[in-house]
Design an enzyme around this catalytic site. Structure first.
Site, PDB file in Angstrom:
ATOM      1  N   HIS A  83      -3.434   7.370   2.647  1.00  0.00           N
ATOM      2  CA  HIS A  83      -3.837   5.968   2.183  1.00  0.00           C
ATOM      3  C   HIS A  83      -5.009   5.534   2.643  1.00  0.00           C
ATOM      4  CE1 HIS A  83      -3.903   1.898   1.409  1.00  0.00           C
ATOM      5  NE2 HIS A  83      -3.653   1.302   2.347  1.00  0.00           N
ATOM      6  N   CYS A  99       0.748  -1.311  -0.001  1.00  0.00           N
ATOM      7  CA  CYS A  99       0.163  -0.116   0.096  1.00  0.00           C
ATOM      8  C   CYS A  99       0.826   1.495  -0.113  1.00  0.00           C
ATOM      9  CB  CYS A  99      -0.950   0.094   1.020  1.00  0.00           C
ATOM     10  SG  CYS A  99      -2.205  -1.536   1.057  1.00  0.00           S
ATOM     11  N   ASN A 143     -10.082   0.051   0.451  1.00  0.00           N
ATOM     12  CA  ASN A 143      -8.862  -0.064   0.440  1.00  0.00           C
ATOM     13  C   ASN A 143      -8.176  -0.753  -1.005  1.00  0.00           C
ATOM     14  OD1 ASN A 143      -5.993  -0.393   0.602  1.00  0.00           O
ATOM     15  ND2 ASN A 143      -6.022  -1.191   2.708  1.00  0.00           N
TER      16      ASN A 143
HETATM   17  N1  COA Z   1     -18.241  -7.940  10.747  1.00  0.00           N
HETATM   18  C1  COA Z   1     -18.723  -8.209  12.115  1.00  0.00           C
HETATM   19  N2  COA Z   1     -17.995  -8.500  13.343  1.00  0.00           N
HETATM   20  C2  COA Z   1     -16.621  -8.424  12.763  1.00  0.00           C
HETATM   21  C3  COA Z   1     -15.964  -8.383  11.667  1.00  0.00           C
HETATM   22  C4  COA Z   1     -17.073  -8.183  10.427  1.00  0.00           C
HETATM   23  N3  COA Z   1     -16.645  -8.050   9.329  1.00  0.00           N
HETATM   24  N4  COA Z   1     -14.709  -8.531  11.802  1.00  0.00           N
HETATM   25  C5  COA Z   1     -14.300  -8.696  13.050  1.00  0.00           C
HETATM   26  N5  COA Z   1     -15.745  -8.765  13.892  1.00  0.00           N
HETATM   27  C6  COA Z   1     -15.982  -8.842  14.937  1.00  0.00           C
HETATM   28  C7  COA Z   1     -14.583  -9.596  15.858  1.00  0.00           C
HETATM   29  O1  COA Z   1     -14.895 -10.940  15.632  1.00  0.00           O
HETATM   30  C8  COA Z   1     -14.783  -9.158  17.260  1.00  0.00           C
HETATM   31  O2  COA Z   1     -15.691  -9.855  17.945  1.00  0.00           O
HETATM   32  P1  COA Z   1     -15.687 -10.112  19.467  1.00  0.00           P
HETATM   33  O3  COA Z   1     -15.591  -8.822  20.148  1.00  0.00           O
HETATM   34  O4  COA Z   1     -16.876 -10.898  19.841  1.00  0.00           O
HETATM   35  O5  COA Z   1     -14.677 -11.009  19.632  1.00  0.00           O
HETATM   36  C9  COA Z   1     -15.003  -7.679  17.063  1.00  0.00           C
HETATM   37  O6  COA Z   1     -15.685  -7.532  15.930  1.00  0.00           O
HETATM   38  C10 COA Z   1     -13.849  -6.647  17.275  1.00  0.00           C
HETATM   39  O7  COA Z   1     -12.764  -7.288  16.342  1.00  0.00           O
HETATM   40  P2  COA Z   1     -11.376  -6.896  15.799  1.00  0.00           P
HETATM   41  O8  COA Z   1     -10.646  -7.386  14.791  1.00  0.00           O
HETATM   42  O9  COA Z   1     -10.911  -6.354  17.102  1.00  0.00           O
HETATM   43  O10 COA Z   1     -12.148  -5.244  15.219  1.00  0.00           O
HETATM   44  P3  COA Z   1     -11.538  -3.845  14.830  1.00  0.00           P
HETATM   45  O11 COA Z   1     -12.047  -2.995  15.471  1.00  0.00           O
HETATM   46  O12 COA Z   1      -9.882  -3.800  15.074  1.00  0.00           O
HETATM   47  O13 COA Z   1     -11.897  -3.859  13.447  1.00  0.00           O
HETATM   48  C11 COA Z   1     -10.463  -4.043  11.265  1.00  0.00           C
HETATM   49  C12 COA Z   1     -11.169  -4.670  12.314  1.00  0.00           C
HETATM   50  C13 COA Z   1      -9.866  -4.918  10.372  1.00  0.00           C
HETATM   51  C14 COA Z   1     -11.672  -3.168  10.594  1.00  0.00           C
HETATM   52  C15 COA Z   1      -9.620  -2.944  11.662  1.00  0.00           C
HETATM   53  O14 COA Z   1      -8.601  -3.937  12.670  1.00  0.00           O
HETATM   54  C16 COA Z   1      -8.603  -2.523  10.938  1.00  0.00           C
HETATM   55  O15 COA Z   1      -8.957  -1.698  10.025  1.00  0.00           O
HETATM   56  N6  COA Z   1      -7.226  -2.487  10.910  1.00  0.00           N
HETATM   57  C17 COA Z   1      -6.487  -2.171   9.780  1.00  0.00           C
HETATM   58  C18 COA Z   1      -6.680  -2.895   8.514  1.00  0.00           C
HETATM   59  C19 COA Z   1      -5.690  -2.012   7.465  1.00  0.00           C
HETATM   60  O16 COA Z   1      -5.820  -1.037   7.450  1.00  0.00           O
HETATM   61  N7  COA Z   1      -5.313  -2.942   6.754  1.00  0.00           N
HETATM   62  C20 COA Z   1      -4.445  -2.535   5.611  1.00  0.00           C
HETATM   63  C21 COA Z   1      -3.336  -1.836   5.736  1.00  0.00           C
HETATM   64  S1  COA Z   1      -2.486  -1.144   4.572  1.00  0.00           S
END
Ligand code: COA
Length: 349
Positions: free
Chosen positions: A263, A121, A293
Site C-alpha cells: 500500500h 486503505c 496515498n
Molecule cells: N512540512 C514541514 N514540516 C512538517 C510537516 C510538513 N508537511 N509536517 C510535520 N512537520 C514537522 C513537525 O512539525 C515536526 O517539527 P518539530 O520537529 O519542529 O516538532 C517535524 O516535522 C517532524 O514531525 P513528525 O510528525 O514527527 O514527522 P514524521 O517524520 O513522522 O512525518 C508523516 C510525518 C505524516 C509524513 C509520517 O508520520 C507518516 O507518513 N506517517 C504515516 C502516515 C500514513 O501512512 N498514513 C496513512 C496510513 S494508511
C-alpha cells in the site's frame, strides 16, 4: 489473524483476469501546497516520497472514478459478464445508499450483487478476500473489485500533516473462478484489525455516534485526523507481520518474491517493510511519487500502473500488503497473470 485459504472452495480460486487504474487529470504539486502551507517540496519528498497527488474535479467523486477504473478492468479482461461488484471505499458518494449499486448500473452490468466495503486503505485486500469467498461458495463466477477514494473531500487543505499525503484515484481488478494453481490465482488473503487504535486515524464528526450526542462538532472534526508518527510504526509492524503470515500460508519463501506491492502510504514505510522482510528494495513497486496515498485505490492502481509500464510481468510472484485506519491490515500472494493492464493518466512517461 483471519486467513481465507485458497483451497476452501472445492478448488475454485479467484483468478485475476483484468486490471484497470484511473486518476483524474487535476494535480496538486508539492509546490502548490508550499504556496499555502508551512511546508516545502524538499520536506514532503524526503519524508514521504510524494511529488504530487491527483484531485478530482468539482462535481465528480468516488462513483465516477470507480466507473472509470471498473470499465478499464472489464475491458482489460474482455469479460462480458460480472456477478458482483465490490467497491472498497471510505469516501462513498453519500452516507447511504452504498456506491457499488450505482457503479454496477452505470457500467451496465444488470441486476447483480453490489456492495461497499469499509476497511479504509486495506479495503482492496478485504475486497479480494470477499471476492474469493463469493467464488468459493459459488455465489459468483466473476467479481469486479474496485478501490475508489476521494480523500480530497475529507482532508483539511490547511493541515500540513495530512494534505501532503492523500490523493484521489481508483483501481479495479476483475477476478473469475479458476484453478488455484493457474497464474493469477489469489493465494491465501491474511487479514487483521485492531479497533483499540481507531483514534489514530479518524474523522470524528458525521457518523452516528457524533449525531446521537446531539452536539455541534467543530469544523475540523469533519476532516481526517491522523497521528502520523504512531501510524507509521503500526503500518510497518503490521505489514511485516501479515506479509510473513501470507508467505507462510502460500508456502513461499521471502526469496521467492519477485515483486512487492505494498500500500502506497509513504515511500519510507514501503522501504522499511521490504528491508525488514529481507526483500531487495528494487523489487518493491511504487507509484507514490505521482499519486500519493489513494487509500482504497492504492493497491489496484499500483498493480495497474506497474503492469501497464512493464514493471510487473507475467509469471512474477507478487506479494501484496496493506494497512489502514481501523486499524486494519492484510497481505496476499499471487503469480502475476498474462493480462493487458489498462491505466489512464498522464504521468507514466
Ligand atoms: N512540512 C514541514 N514540516 C512538517 C510537516 C510538513 N508537511 N509536517 C510535520 N512537520 C514537522 C513537525 O512539525 C515536526 O517539527 P518539530 O520537529 O519542529 O516538532 C517535524 O516535522 C517532524 O514531525 P513528525 O510528525 O514527527 O514527522 P514524521 O517524520 O513522522 O512525518 C508523516 C510525518 C505524516 C509524513 C509520517 O508520520 C507518516 O507518513 N506517517 C504515516 C502516515 C500514513 O501512512 N498514513 C496513512 C496510513 S494508511
Amino acid at each position: 489473524m483471519f486467513a481465507a485459504r485458497e483451497d476452501s472452495g472445492n478448488g475454485r480460486a479467484a483468478v485475476i483476469a483484468g486490471v484497470g487504474g484511473w486518476v483524474p487529470s487535476g494535480t496538486v504539486t508539492n509546490h502548490d501546497l508550499a504556496a499555502r502551507l508551512d511546508t516545502s517540496d524538499e520536506w514532503i519528498r524526503s519524508r514521504t516520497g510524494i511529488g504530487a497527488r491527483h484531485v478530482v474535479e468539482p462535481g465528480r467523486a468516488t462513483c465516477a472514478m470507480a466507473v472509470e477504473a471498473g470499465g478499464l478492468a472489464l475491458k482489460s479482461a474482455g469479460f462480458p459478464t460480472v456477478d458482483a461488484v465490490i467497491v472498497a471505499t471510505s469516501t462513498p458518494d453519500r452516507v447511504l445508499p452504498a456506491t457499488a449499486p450505482e457503479v454496477a448500473s452505470r457500467l451496465g452490468l444488470g441486476r447483480i450483487a453490489a456492495y461497499d466495503l469499509a476497511a479504509v486503505c486495506t479495503g482492496f485486500l478485504y475486497g479480494l478476500a470477499n471476492a474469493a469467498g463469493l467464488i468459493a461458495t459459488r455465489a459468483a463466477d466473476s467479481v469486479l473489485v474496485i478501490g475508489s477514494d476521494t480523500f480530497s473531500t475529507i482532508v483539511d487543505p490547511m493541515d500540513r500533516g495530512t494534505a501532503p499525503i492523500f490523493g484521489d484515484g481508483a483501481g479495479a481488478v476483475l477476478v473469475r473462478a479458476g484453478d488455484p494453481d493457474e497464474p493469477g490465482a489469489v493465494g491465501p488473503v491474511c487479514l487483521g484489525s485492531g479497533g483499540e487504535w481507531s483514534e489514530l486515524i479518524t474523522i470524528p464528526a458525521g457518523g452516528s455516534r457524533q449525531r446521537s450526542e446531539g452536539t455541534s462538532p467543530a469544523a475540523e472534526d469533519y476532516f481526517i485526523q491522523m497521528q502520523g508518527r504512531k501510524v507509521y510504526r503500526h503500518a510497518t509492524d503490521r505489514m511485516v507481520e501479515s506479509s510473513l503470515t501470507a508467505l507462510e500460508r502460500a508456502g513461499w519463501q521471502v526469496g521467492d518474491v519477485d515483486r512487492f506491492a505494498a500500500h502506497q502510504a509513504n515511500a519510507r514505510i514501503g522501504v522499511a517493510v521490504a528491508e525488514r522482510l529481507g526483500i531487495p528494495v528494487e523489487r518493491a513497486l511504487s507509484n507514490i511519487e505521482q499519486v500519493g496515498n489513494t487509500s482504497g485505490a492504492s493497491l489496484p492502481l499500483l498493480l495497474a500502473d506497474s503492469a501497464a509500464a512493464g514493471r510487473l510481468r507475467p509469471g512474477e510472484k507478487v506479494l501484496l500488503a496493506a494497512f489502514g485506519a481501523g486499524l486494519t491490515w492484510g497481505a496476499a500472494t499471487a503469480v502475476w497473470p498474462d493480462v493487458t493492464a489498462l491505466s489512464v493518466h498522464d504521468y507514466r512517461a
